[in-house]
Enzyme design. Structure first.
Site, PDB file in Angstrom:
ATOM      1  N   ASP A 321       0.857  -1.180   0.000  1.00 42.04           N
ATOM      2  CA  ASP A 321       0.000   0.000   0.000  1.00 42.04           C
ATOM      3  C   ASP A 321       0.900   1.240   0.000  1.00 42.04           C
ATOM      4  O   ASP A 321       2.021   1.159   0.514  1.00 42.04           O
ATOM      5  CB  ASP A 321      -0.768  -0.020   1.333  1.00 42.04           C
ATOM      6  CG  ASP A 321      -2.245   0.173   1.078  1.00 42.04           C
ATOM      7  OD1 ASP A 321      -3.039  -0.093   1.994  1.00 42.04           O
ATOM      8  OD2 ASP A 321      -2.590   0.572  -0.038  1.00 42.04           O
ATOM      9  N   ASP A 358     -16.467  13.405   8.549  1.00 41.09           N
ATOM     10  CA  ASP A 358     -15.526  12.490   7.883  1.00 41.09           C
ATOM     11  C   ASP A 358     -14.471  12.066   8.890  1.00 41.09           C
ATOM     12  O   ASP A 358     -13.586  12.847   9.253  1.00 41.09           O
ATOM     13  CB  ASP A 358     -14.876  13.231   6.692  1.00 41.09           C
ATOM     14  CG  ASP A 358     -13.936  12.297   5.929  1.00 41.09           C
ATOM     15  OD1 ASP A 358     -13.470  12.677   4.848  1.00 41.09           O
ATOM     16  OD2 ASP A 358     -13.673  11.186   6.440  1.00 41.09           O
ATOM     17  N   GLU A 362      -7.688  12.166   6.682  1.00 38.30           N
ATOM     18  CA  GLU A 362      -7.730  13.230   5.677  1.00 38.30           C
ATOM     19  C   GLU A 362      -8.856  14.202   6.036  1.00 38.30           C
ATOM     20  O   GLU A 362      -8.636  15.415   6.109  1.00 38.30           O
ATOM     21  CB  GLU A 362      -7.987  12.625   4.278  1.00 38.30           C
ATOM     22  CG  GLU A 362      -6.841  11.823   3.708  1.00 38.30           C
ATOM     23  CD  GLU A 362      -6.796  10.378   4.187  1.00 38.30           C
ATOM     24  OE1 GLU A 362      -7.666  10.002   5.009  1.00 38.30           O
ATOM     25  OE2 GLU A 362      -5.880   9.642   3.802  1.00 38.30           O
ATOM     26  N   SER A 391     -15.348   6.174   0.351  1.00 42.62           N
ATOM     27  CA  SER A 391     -15.164   4.751   0.057  1.00 42.62           C
ATOM     28  C   SER A 391     -14.071   4.628  -1.000  1.00 42.62           C
ATOM     29  O   SER A 391     -13.923   5.503  -1.853  1.00 42.62           O
ATOM     30  CB  SER A 391     -16.451   4.126  -0.469  1.00 42.62           C
ATOM     31  OG  SER A 391     -16.379   3.996  -1.883  1.00 42.62           O
ATOM     32  N   ALA A 392     -13.314   3.559  -0.908  1.00 41.96           N
ATOM     33  CA  ALA A 392     -12.181   3.380  -1.817  1.00 41.96           C
ATOM     34  C   ALA A 392     -12.673   3.115  -3.222  1.00 41.96           C
ATOM     35  O   ALA A 392     -11.921   3.213  -4.182  1.00 41.96           O
ATOM     36  CB  ALA A 392     -11.318   2.229  -1.332  1.00 41.96           C
ATOM     37  N   THR A 393     -13.994   2.834  -3.333  1.00 45.54           N
ATOM     38  CA  THR A 393     -14.511   2.577  -4.682  1.00 45.54           C
ATOM     39  C   THR A 393     -14.902   3.907  -5.327  1.00 45.54           C
ATOM     40  O   THR A 393     -14.499   4.227  -6.429  1.00 45.54           O
ATOM     41  CB  THR A 393     -15.740   1.655  -4.589  1.00 45.54           C
ATOM     42  OG1 THR A 393     -15.392   0.606  -3.690  1.00 45.54           O
ATOM     43  CG2 THR A 393     -16.084   1.050  -5.936  1.00 45.54           C
ATOM     44  N   SER A 397     -16.024  11.802  -0.836  1.00 44.98           N
ATOM     45  CA  SER A 397     -16.937  11.852   0.328  1.00 44.98           C
ATOM     46  C   SER A 397     -17.580  13.228   0.307  1.00 44.98           C
ATOM     47  O   SER A 397     -17.181  14.095  -0.464  1.00 44.98           O
ATOM     48  CB  SER A 397     -16.138  11.669   1.623  1.00 44.98           C
ATOM     49  OG  SER A 397     -15.241  12.764   1.769  1.00 44.98           O
ATOM     50  N   ASP A 531      -3.846  -2.579   5.710  1.00 46.70           N
ATOM     51  CA  ASP A 531      -4.405  -2.295   7.037  1.00 46.70           C
ATOM     52  C   ASP A 531      -5.853  -1.840   6.951  1.00 46.70           C
ATOM     53  O   ASP A 531      -6.582  -1.921   7.920  1.00 46.70           O
ATOM     54  CB  ASP A 531      -3.573  -1.244   7.774  1.00 46.70           C
ATOM     55  CG  ASP A 531      -3.451   0.021   6.918  1.00 46.70           C
ATOM     56  OD1 ASP A 531      -2.770   0.953   7.328  1.00 46.70           O
ATOM     57  OD2 ASP A 531      -4.041   0.044   5.821  1.00 46.70           O
ATOM     58  N   ASP A 535      -8.549  -3.265   2.019  1.00 45.64           N
ATOM     59  CA  ASP A 535      -7.492  -4.227   1.669  1.00 45.64           C
ATOM     60  C   ASP A 535      -7.952  -5.655   1.885  1.00 45.64           C
ATOM     61  O   ASP A 535      -7.279  -6.594   1.472  1.00 45.64           O
ATOM     62  CB  ASP A 535      -6.267  -3.987   2.565  1.00 45.64           C
ATOM     63  CG  ASP A 535      -5.642  -2.626   2.263  1.00 45.64           C
ATOM     64  OD1 ASP A 535      -5.226  -1.948   3.202  1.00 45.64           O
ATOM     65  OD2 ASP A 535      -5.636  -2.257   1.067  1.00 45.64           O
TER      66      ASP A 535
END
Ligand SMILES: Nc1ncnc2c1ncn2[C@@H]1O[C@H](COP(=O)(O)OP(=O)(O)OP(=O)(O)O)[C@@H](O)[C@H]1O
Ligand SMILES: [K+]
Ligand SMILES: [Mg+2]
EC number: 7.2.2.6
Length: 695
Positions: A321, A358, A362, A391-393, A397, A531, A535
């Site tokens: 990562d 959030d 970040e 979301s990582a997809t 946000s 982590d 993942d």
């Protein structure tokens, strides 16, 4: 420009705070031959004689049967020779059991240390109505909410749902430096048995009683749950096959000997079988495997399966990562760049609104920056507001409130979103995004409905010494690929600085998964550390999936190893330990097969010299008499096991050099050594026996 206090991902928190002076890692670095462990192992060796246990080691089980038959023979026809052979056969089995017991011994000692750690604490469970109740930690089940404040021991594994605190995890990792655990993001997991040092957090329990991390670690370390590794199973089958082949061959010698008029004693036949079957590797095989897993525990890594340890030895591709693994990971907002005629204030206000709920590092750093720069107070949100979590997809946000839909996220994601709303992209946007990305920082674009307001710069720093570690990995033939959800320019800049072999940018979880599958289809074994929850699928797909202890529970469940130090470069040591395990097993198997050859020259002549005197030519060692020859072989066969225990437990030295060079050297040392040593060994024993006037 706020001074960026970059905290190390795994062990942030106020430096120098008094941590619990835990022993380094899970276990004290107990020496290999600690007296206490040896005594326990000797007792264990006797316990393992129980046929139901001994049967698990087929080769040694055959020796045990041979011992019993020899005992009956010695009782029927007592002689110094028959009793001596019986005793040395029994010792052969005991030495084998002792080797395994020694390897398990350290695991048992570690388990006791861990048990002492798992204090039976009371938990402060929150009821539905918000009232607190005290319950024993053992009664907590998944989903319960517990409160932990400074000084409390966290009663079980869970994820923080509210608040942030500095936690002392030395009971688990041995690192006494406190670490920050906070709700949201990738640092929300806490482990039962660790202690809260400051603040107040609410933890949602994620482990069933008895299934906590500490419980699993204890059962794993005790070796109870140690499944045999695939190589070990294959080798055991091979050794059993070899053994089964030898038995009829030798048994047939009996009538053959009779027919030729010679008197072939049963005891000598049994001695022949024991010396010809691969007892040396048969005795040490499980000790090698247990010691290998044990070495991982010494490095604070828990392997959930033996297969993972072995796969680590064969890994060729390493996926890492970016955020939190190659870089420090605590990405902080450092600057607002408005575009399209908007002011910095407009941008900061929108960015803060989009980040109020959030929980990612970040998001929180944006709220802090907006407050610092523009004194923007955290106002309460309209009741109809809807927070859109990151979301990582989607890679974005935001917030929907009183008619406004505010978004922040990866440049490509926001640009797509704005054009979908029919908006246009200001010309000055791309150059700003590119400039930030080329510097290795992460640009987050902010939009309010269809209008782009500007860009937030998130700074990140590559970890010290990471480039050297990757060069080391290249030395042992391992390719490193950096996988990140970040944009290509930021990825390229970080990849350049970290010196990885390749990188994948804008990677969504399934892109990471596809990359692993592609590598595996190319015949490569893939290892990765991770982590975050995003993942988890990739950690499950990888041959070696090392989850960080600071990672989410999902990540830990998906992986087949957990690094308690949450140090992603630990993967390098894991790979070395895996390689060392395979090499040790190979070396001792070679030695064992080689050293059985020599015994032919000791026993066959002794067996038939009365019938076929010309066979005496085979007795190249010039052993004193048939009986002393047989006894020398049996004694050597037993002593060689004891002599090789330290090597089996410590493993052969691992030097990161080309695999073929290592293999050639080991075959030479252990192959040739295995051939020569027994001749010398048996001759010496024969001389001693003769000197004793025994035969
Ligand atoms: N809280 C957030 N809100 C909106 N967008 C975000 C947030 N965090 C990250 N992003 C954007 O989404 C992109 C992908 O994030 P993701 O966590 O998948 O990857 P990363 O953190 O950049 O790198 P890595 O995959 O190594 O963790 C980031 O590069 C960033 O542009
Ligand atoms: K043998
Ligand atoms: Mg991330």
């Amino acid at each position: 420009m706020p001074d960026l206090k970059v905290l190390d991902a795994g062990h942030s928190g106020a430096p120098g705070q008094p941590g619990v002076p835990g022993e380094r890692g899970l276990v004290s670095r107990r020496s290999l031959f600690d007296g206490r462990i040896m005594r326990v192992a000797a007792v264990d060796a006797l316990r393992k004689l129980d046929p139901r246990i001994q049967i698990k080691n087929p080769v040694m089980f055959v020796v045990l049967i041979g011992t019993v038959i020899t005992l009956l023979e010695a009782i029927a026809h007592p002689s110094v020779f028959s009793w001596s052979v019986m005793i040395w056969l029994l010792l052969t089995v005991l030495f084998a059991n002792f080797a395994e017991a020694m390897a398990e011994g350290r695991g048992k000692a570690q388990a006791d240390t861990l048990r002492r750690t798992r204090t039976q604490t009371d938990a402060r469970r929150l009821r539905r109505d918000g009232a607190e109740e005290r319950v024993p930690a053992a009664e907590l089940s998944t989903g319960d909410l517990v409160v932990c404040e400074a000084g409390d021991v966290i009663p079980s594994d869970g994820e923080i749902t509210e608040g942030a605190a500095s936690v002392d995890e030395s009971a688990i990792t041995g690192e006494s430096a406190p670490v920050i655990r906070e709700s949201g993001g990738d640092r929300s997991a806490v482990t039962g048995g660790t202690r809260v040092l400051s603040d107040r957090i609410v933890v949602r329990i994620t482990a069933e009683p008895g299934q906590t991390f500490l419980d699993r670690m204890i059962s794993l370390v005790e070796g109870a749950k140690r499944q045999k590794t695939p190589n070990e199973i294959a080798l055991t089958i091979l050794l059993s096959a070899l053994t089964l082949i030898f038995i009829p061959v030798v048994v047939v010698l009996q009538p053959f000997g009779e027919f030729a008029g010679g008197q072939v004693s049963v005891i000598v036949l049994i001695a022949l079988i024991v010396c010809l079957i691969p007892t040396t590797i048969g005795a040490l095989l499980s000790a090698i495997g247990i010691a290998g897993m044990d070495r991982l525990v010494q490095h604070n890594v828990l392997a959930m399966s033996g297969r993972a340890v072995e796969a680590a030895g064969d890994v060729q591709t390493l996926l890492l990562d970016k955020t939190g693994t190659i870089t420090m990971g605590n990405r902080m907002a450092s600057e607002f760049y408005p575009v399209g005629g908007f002011s910095e204030g407009d941008l900061a206000e929108a960015a803060q609104l989009a980040s109020l709920a959030d929980e990612t590092p970040e998001g929180r750093s944006i709220v802090v920056l907006a407050k610092q720069h523009f004194g923007l107070r955290e106002r309460d949100l309209a009741p109809d507001h809807v927070f859109v979590p990151f979301s990582a997809t989607t890679r974005m946000s935001g917030l929907d409130t009183d008619g406004r839909r505010i978004r922040k996220g990866a440049a490509d994601a926001i640009k797509r979103w704005v054009t979908e709303q029919g908006g246009t992209l200001p010309a000055e946007l791309d150059p700003i995004v590119e400039r930030i990305a080329r510097a290795g920082a992460t640009p987050l674009v902010v939009a309010d409905e269809a209008r782009v307001l500007g860009v937030i710069e998130l700074k990140d720093v590559v970890k010290q010494g990471i480039a050297e570690r990757f060069a080391e990995l290249r030395g042992v033939g391992i390719r490193t690929i950096m996988v990140t959800g970040d944009n290509p320019l930021t990825a390229a800049a970080i990849a350049q600085e970290a010196g990885v072999d390749d990188y994948l940018a804008e990677a969504t979880p399934d892109a990471k998964m596809r990359l692993i599958k592609a590598e595996q289809e190319g015949g490569k074994l893939v290892a990765m550390t991770g982590d975050g929850t995003n993942d988890a699928p990739a950690l499950a797909q990888a041959d070696v999936g090392v989850a960080m202890n600071t990672g989410t529970t999902a990540a830990k469940e998906a992986g087949n190893m957990v690094d308690l130090d949450s140090n992603p470069t630990k993967l390098i040591e894991i790979v070395e330990i895996g390689k060392q395990l395979l090499m040790t097993r190979g070396a001792l198997t070679t030695f064992s097969i080689a050293n059985d050859v020599a015994k032919y020259f000791a026993i066959i002549p002794a067996l038939f010299v009365s019938t076929y005197p010309q066979l005496d030519g085979l007795n190249i060692m010039g052993l004193h008499s048939p009986q002393s020859a047989v006894l020398s072989a049996v004694i050597f066969n037993a002593l060689v096991i004891i002599a090789l225990i330290p090597l089996a437990l410590r493993g052969v030295r691992f030097r990161p050099s080309g695999a073929t060079a290592i293999l050639r050297r080991n075959v030479l040392i252990y192959g040739l050594g295995g051939l020569i040593v027994p001749f010398i060994g048996m001759k010496l024993i024969d001389l001693i026996l003769t000197a004793l006037g025994a035969y």
